[in-house]
Enzyme design. Structure first.
Site, PDB file in Angstrom:
ATOM      1  N   HIS A 175       0.833  -1.205   0.000  1.00 51.58           N
ATOM      2  CA  HIS A 175       0.000   0.000   0.000  1.00 51.58           C
ATOM      3  C   HIS A 175       0.868   1.256   0.000  1.00 51.58           C
ATOM      4  O   HIS A 175       0.638   2.195  -0.784  1.00 51.58           O
ATOM      5  CB  HIS A 175      -0.909  -0.017   1.223  1.00 51.58           C
ATOM      6  CG  HIS A 175      -1.649   1.264   1.451  1.00 51.58           C
ATOM      7  ND1 HIS A 175      -2.726   1.648   0.688  1.00 51.58           N
ATOM      8  CD2 HIS A 175      -1.454   2.264   2.348  1.00 51.58           C
ATOM      9  CE1 HIS A 175      -3.170   2.815   1.098  1.00 51.58           C
ATOM     10  NE2 HIS A 175      -2.411   3.219   2.109  1.00 51.58           N
ATOM     11  N   GLU A 176       1.880   1.281   0.897  1.00 49.17           N
ATOM     12  CA  GLU A 176       2.743   2.455   0.991  1.00 49.17           C
ATOM     13  C   GLU A 176       3.617   2.609  -0.262  1.00 49.17           C
ATOM     14  O   GLU A 176       3.776   3.715  -0.787  1.00 49.17           O
ATOM     15  CB  GLU A 176       3.632   2.355   2.235  1.00 49.17           C
ATOM     16  CG  GLU A 176       2.846   2.271   3.547  1.00 49.17           C
ATOM     17  CD  GLU A 176       2.005   3.501   3.803  1.00 49.17           C
ATOM     18  OE1 GLU A 176       2.383   4.593   3.319  1.00 49.17           O
ATOM     19  OE2 GLU A 176       0.965   3.395   4.478  1.00 49.17           O
TER      20      GLU A 176
END
Length: 360
Positions: free
Chosen positions: A347-348
């Protein structure tokens, strides 16, 4: 309304020869627009921000009073449980979600705990925000900062031989020291309550009083080591910069930010936590593969001993240019599985990749 203006602090400074006066006598330019409305406008804006933020917090607080698990989420997770019941072949990790048991009862249990934790946090936030606003308004009305400046001048003159005209920057550093110490003392009860009451009540705090105060001492020392020279150079640039001082200030702060981005992970962060390289294994290999696919220039992987302060789990990344690093909290590795860690990092890293694509 005008009969209450100008609103003058109880303690003011004389603008002439550098003296101070206690009582706030009006100056000859009281009819000037800024002089008349400055304090009143400051207080009005402060209250406007406070009431708006309190309104948002109260809305959030009402949502934390909800005890019914969201029906749509319950239906979705129930369907997932039905599918997963056919594939119960993954061992659970100690301290984390039992992946062999149905998810819905576990999420429902965590939902209640999360609501209780959020409610305590937002109540405390409203209380501390209210105190901070009252303190700020009181300081303005009493003329707290002018008083502290005069005390800084007095200290510098009495003990160091400084004068306000010739040693303005040094007096400013004394002023910064005074305000930093006072701010630390006034915020201390709130930080202690947040850490050792709220966090402890919900099973998150692992920090001892000794470690708490050691962090405070280290923080103050770093403020002196880095904040003092930064403030002194900044004021010197403003004094010497002339009409274009803001350009020099911008260049200085940019260079300082780049330097700190290099020093913080290498010098400052290890003062508070222990960082060890992630052991060799499939997780390390998979993270490097994921970073490579997303064109993230990962150079080092660390595990941080976040568990000595809190059982909260986290992961973050930092670095400059082509020297990026990822840090995993040891609590994260204890609470979730390797593929879930990859999902969190994905996600990051995906946000980093999207920014790169948008900028190209």
């Amino acid at each position: 309304m005008d009969q209450f203006l100008p609103l003058t602090p109880s303690y003011t400074q004389l603008s002439a020869a550098g003296g101070s006066s206690n009582g706030g006598s009006s100056s000859s330019d009281d009819d000037d627009l800024f002089t008349t409305y400055a304090v009143a406008a400051t207080l009005a804006f402060t209250l406007l921000v406070y009431f708006f933020e309190t309104y948002l917090s109260l809305r959030q607080k009402s949502s934390y009073h909800k005890t019914d698990f969201p029906s749509e989420l319950s239906k979705t997770v129930g369907n997932i449980d039905g599918e997963r019941a056919k594939e119960n072949n993954v061992k659970s990790k100690e301290g984390g979600v039992d992946r062999n048991a149905p998810l819905l009862p576990q999420l429902q249990s965590k939902f209640q705990a999360a609501q209780s934790y959020g409610l305590d946090k937002v109540r405390f936030s409203i209380f501390s925000s209210t105190y901070g606003t009252i303190e700020g308004i009181t300081f303005v009305l009493l003329g707290f900062l002018p008083y502290i400046w005069d005390q800084s001048v007095h200290f510098g003159t009495t003990y160091c031989g400084y004068t306000e005209i010739d040693n303005e920057i040094k007096i400013s550093l004394i002023f910064m020291a005074y305000t930093t110490i006072i701010g630390t003392v006034t915020s201390l009860p709130f930080e202690l309550y947040s850490t050792f009451c709220i966090e402890k009540k919900h099973g998150f705090n692992k920090q001892t009083l000794g470690l708490f105060f050691m962090d405070k001492v280290k923080g103050l020392a770093l403020t002196a080591v880095f904040g003092g020279p930064f403030t002194a150079l900044l004021l010197k640039i403003i004094k010497m910069g002339g009409e274009s001082f803001y350009l020099y200030v911008w260049a200085f702060t940019f260079v300082f930010s780049v330097i700190m981005m290099t020093l913080v992970p290498v010098v400052i962060m290890p003062l508070f936590n222990k960082y060890e390289k992630l052991p060799e294994g499939s997780l390390k290999d998979d993270i490097y593969k994921l970073a490579g696919r997303l064109e993230f220039p990962l150079t080092k992987l660390f595990v941080m001993d976040g568990s000595k302060r809190s059982s909260h789990s986290n992961a973050f990344m930092f670095g400059f240019m082509k020297n990026k690093r990822i840090v995993l909290f040891d609590t994260l590795m204890q609470q979730v599985h390797d593929d879930e860690i990859l999902a969190i990092l994905g996600h990051e890293l995906g946000e980093f990749y999207k920014i790169g694509c948008d900028g190209s």
